[in-house]
Design a protein around this motif. Sequence first.
Motif, PDB file in Angstrom:
ATOM      1  N   VAL A  52       0.861  -1.174   0.000  1.00 20.11           N
ATOM      2  CA  VAL A  52       0.000   0.000   0.000  1.00 20.11           C
ATOM      3  C   VAL A  52       0.900   1.228   0.000  1.00 20.11           C
TER       4      VAL A  52
ATOM      5  N   ARG B  77      -6.224  -8.517  -3.501  1.00 21.18           N
ATOM      6  CA  ARG B  77      -4.927  -9.210  -3.494  1.00 21.18           C
ATOM      7  C   ARG B  77      -4.785 -10.063  -2.239  1.00 21.18           C
TER       8      ARG B  77
ATOM      9  N   ARG C  37      -9.435   3.344   4.737  1.00 20.90           N
ATOM     10  CA  ARG C  37     -10.425   2.400   4.198  1.00 20.90           C
ATOM     11  C   ARG C  37     -10.282   2.268   2.682  1.00 20.90           C
ATOM     12  N   ALA C  38      -9.984   3.374   2.016  1.00 18.33           N
ATOM     13  CA  ALA C  38      -9.778   3.338   0.568  1.00 18.33           C
ATOM     14  C   ALA C  38      -8.557   2.484   0.221  1.00 18.33           C
ATOM     15  N   LEU C  39      -7.479   2.614   0.989  1.00 15.82           N
ATOM     16  CA  LEU C  39      -6.298   1.761   0.767  1.00 15.82           C
ATOM     17  C   LEU C  39      -6.649   0.291   0.985  1.00 15.82           C
TER      18      LEU C  39
ATOM     19  N   GLU D  62      -9.469   7.552   4.229  1.00 21.81           N
ATOM     20  CA  GLU D  62      -8.323   7.289   3.349  1.00 21.81           C
ATOM     21  C   GLU D  62      -7.742   5.905   3.600  1.00 21.81           C
TER      22      GLU D  62
ATOM     23  N   ASP E 217      -9.563  -1.111   0.704  1.00 26.62           N
ATOM     24  CA  ASP E 217     -10.436  -1.570  -0.390  1.00 26.62           C
ATOM     25  C   ASP E 217      -9.622  -1.963  -1.617  1.00 26.62           C
ATOM     26  N   VAL E 218      -8.568  -1.216  -1.891  1.00 21.34           N
ATOM     27  CA  VAL E 218      -7.713  -1.525  -3.038  1.00 21.34           C
ATOM     28  C   VAL E 218      -6.898  -2.786  -2.771  1.00 21.34           C
ATOM     29  N   ALA E 219      -6.403  -2.951  -1.554  1.00 22.41           N
ATOM     30  CA  ALA E 219      -5.547  -4.092  -1.214  1.00 22.41           C
ATOM     31  C   ALA E 219      -6.329  -5.390  -1.009  1.00 22.41           C
TER      32      ALA E 219
END
Length: 79
Positions: free
Chosen positions: A47, A69, A60-62, A58, A64-66
């Motif tokens: 991240v 994977r 939570r957004a990280l 912010e 959500d992206v991770a």
Amino acid sequence: MSCSVHDAVRLEARGIPTAVVGTEPFLDEALEQSRLLGLANYPVVLVAHPVQLLTEPELRALADVAFPRIERLLTDSRR
């Protein structure tokens, strides 16, 4: 992140899938730790760095992206 890598390698050796999440500047250290512990090229979920000043939305957004994977690492039997 090195303690997380140590724990992950130990769990992986017992057949328990793991996922280590870390920030980009620490990737080389994580890979070196996993290599020294006998699990070369352990997949680390990265991240953006730094995270300590991010707001909860912010972070939570990280996450959500991770998450996809992480989910793949924990459920992919081909690892």
